[in-house]
Design a protein around this motif. Structure first.
Motif, PDB file in Angstrom:
ATOM      1  N   ARG A   1       1.999   7.934   8.073  1.00 10.74           N
ATOM      2  CA  ARG A   1       1.132   7.582   8.927  1.00 10.74           C
ATOM      3  C   ARG A   1      -0.279   8.205   8.488  1.00 10.74           C
ATOM      4  O   ARG A   1      -1.183   7.106   9.080  1.00 10.74           O
ATOM      5  N   GLU A   2      -0.846   9.324   8.219  1.00  6.49           N
ATOM      6  CA  GLU A   2      -2.253   8.940   7.723  1.00  6.49           C
ATOM      7  C   GLU A   2      -2.693   7.485   6.715  1.00  6.49           C
ATOM      8  O   GLU A   2      -3.522   6.959   6.451  1.00  6.49           O
TER       9      GLU A   2
ATOM     10  N   LEU B   1       7.775   1.432   8.784  1.00  6.67           N
ATOM     11  CA  LEU B   1       6.807   1.842   8.128  1.00  6.67           C
ATOM     12  C   LEU B   1       6.771   3.504   6.880  1.00  6.67           C
ATOM     13  O   LEU B   1       7.514   3.693   6.578  1.00  6.67           O
ATOM     14  N   VAL B   2       6.752   3.858   8.796  1.00  6.40           N
ATOM     15  CA  VAL B   2       6.779   5.574   8.426  1.00  6.40           C
ATOM     16  C   VAL B   2       8.273   6.101   8.564  1.00  6.40           C
ATOM     17  O   VAL B   2       8.978   6.853   7.418  1.00  6.40           O
TER      18      VAL B   2
ATOM     19  N   ALA C   1      11.348  -5.314  10.750  1.00  9.61           N
ATOM     20  CA  ALA C   1       9.876  -6.038  11.243  1.00  9.61           C
ATOM     21  C   ALA C   1       8.983  -5.154   9.733  1.00  9.61           C
ATOM     22  O   ALA C   1       8.535  -3.867  10.158  1.00  9.61           O
ATOM     23  N   ILE C   2       8.735  -4.885   8.277  1.00  5.29           N
ATOM     24  CA  ILE C   2       8.454  -5.013   7.670  1.00  5.29           C
ATOM     25  C   ILE C   2       6.755  -4.595   7.654  1.00  5.29           C
ATOM     26  O   ILE C   2       6.553  -4.221   7.111  1.00  5.29           O
ATOM     27  N   ASP C   3       5.665  -5.166   8.299  1.00  3.36           N
ATOM     28  CA  ASP C   3       4.372  -4.910   8.935  1.00  3.36           C
ATOM     29  C   ASP C   3       4.564  -4.434  10.240  1.00  3.36           C
ATOM     30  O   ASP C   3       3.513  -4.165  10.700  1.00  3.36           O
ATOM     31  N   ASP C   4       5.026  -3.879  10.394  1.00  8.14           N
ATOM     32  CA  ASP C   4       5.155  -2.278  11.279  1.00  8.14           C
ATOM     33  C   ASP C   4       4.970  -1.148  10.975  1.00  8.14           C
ATOM     34  O   ASP C   4       5.842  -0.911  10.285  1.00  8.14           O
TER      35      ASP C   4
ATOM     36  N   ARG D   1       1.127  -1.146   0.082  1.00  4.83           N
ATOM     37  CA  ARG D   1      -0.184   0.316  -0.169  1.00  4.83           C
ATOM     38  C   ARG D   1       0.553   1.042   0.376  1.00  4.83           C
ATOM     39  O   ARG D   1       0.715   2.251  -0.568  1.00  4.83           O
ATOM     40  N   LEU D   2       1.688   1.182   0.930  1.00  5.52           N
ATOM     41  CA  LEU D   2       2.638   2.288   0.669  1.00  5.52           C
ATOM     42  C   LEU D   2       4.059   2.712  -0.509  1.00  5.52           C
ATOM     43  O   LEU D   2       3.492   3.693  -0.997  1.00  5.52           O
ATOM     44  N   ILE D   3       3.975   1.511  -1.383  1.00  3.66           N
ATOM     45  CA  ILE D   3       4.715   1.550  -2.609  1.00  3.66           C
ATOM     46  C   ILE D   3       3.478   2.792  -3.391  1.00  3.66           C
ATOM     47  O   ILE D   3       4.409   3.497  -4.302  1.00  3.66           O
TER      48      ILE D   3
END
Length: 223
Positions: free
Chosen positions: A163-164, A148-149, A141-144, A115-117
């Motif tokens: 973050r939003e 990710l932020v 941990a790239i599901d944290d 989603r972030l990509i």
């Protein structure tokens, strides 16, 4: 792979690449493909589109299991077998200048990362590299979402915007659309590269194979 000569200058090519940021072969394949593209004479006529894929869409979020433990449990193989696999991949990666530290790698669900990509825009390539490094080199941990932020901020994305985005459902439909397109195309493994939905190659191929693929992609007629 047979290569035709005399590319048609008017042709442009969209190359879609399905990959997962928890896939070591995708990390290697991305590096090799982009190295080939940088050497390709027709690179100005190539548009690269990154597509989401999940090797394990049902992986639980936030368990922080090691990759070793995860593969032993999910694949039913022994620790020595897993370590042998790790050593093989790490050796290949090192040959391409990529660091893999599987002793610290944490198994993760990659949906939020994908989603972030989709948010990243022109920073997408840099973000993907940062996610690969975080997962395979830095033991993150790239599901944290907090991690990710941090990762996104380091490649220039605004922390509050990220973050939003992550706290909402933004980008989820785009990820699902990519996953659905992969199913429709019969993609069963990644990385998977397809040009104009006509010419395809899969796997972390050697750079010369990607150059052949790019030549074929330019030559293939667009219907």
């Amino acid at each position: 792979m047979t290569i035709e000569q005399n590319a048609h200058p008017e042709n442009t090519v969209e190359i879609e690449i399905w990959s997962d940021v928890a896939c070591p072969w995708c990390y290697i394949g991305k590096h090799r493909f982009l190295s080939a593209l940088a050497e390709f004479d027709g690179r100005d006529r190539v548009n690269v589109v990154w597509r989401s894929y999940q090797l394990d869409p049902d992986a639980p979020v936030g368990t922080r299991r090691s990759e070793l433990q995860f593969l032993m449990e999910s694949k039913g193989i022994s620790a020595p077998q897993v370590r042998q696999m790790f050593g093989h991949v790490a050796g290949l990666g090192a040959g391409d200048g990529l660091k893999f530290d599987f002793d610290t790698a944490i198994a993760a669900n990659t949906f939020d990362a994908h989603r972030l990509i989709h948010l990243a825009g022109e920073s997408r390539d840099a973000l993907m590299d940062a996610l690969f490094r975080a997962h395979f080199s830095d033991g993150v941990a790239i599901d944290d979402r907090a991690e990710l932020v941090k990762i996104a901020s380091r490649v220039g994305l605004d922390a509050d915007t990220v973050r939003e985005w992550l706290e909402s459902d933004a980008g989820a439909d785009a990820v699902r659309a990519d996953l659905n397109a992969a199913r429709q195309l019969g993609v069963s493994g990644v990385p998977f590269f397809v040009a104009n939905r006509r010419v395809a190659v899969s796997g972390a191929q050697p750079q010369e194979v990607f150059l052949q693929f790019l030549n074929q992609a330019i030559e293939a007629p667009v219907s």
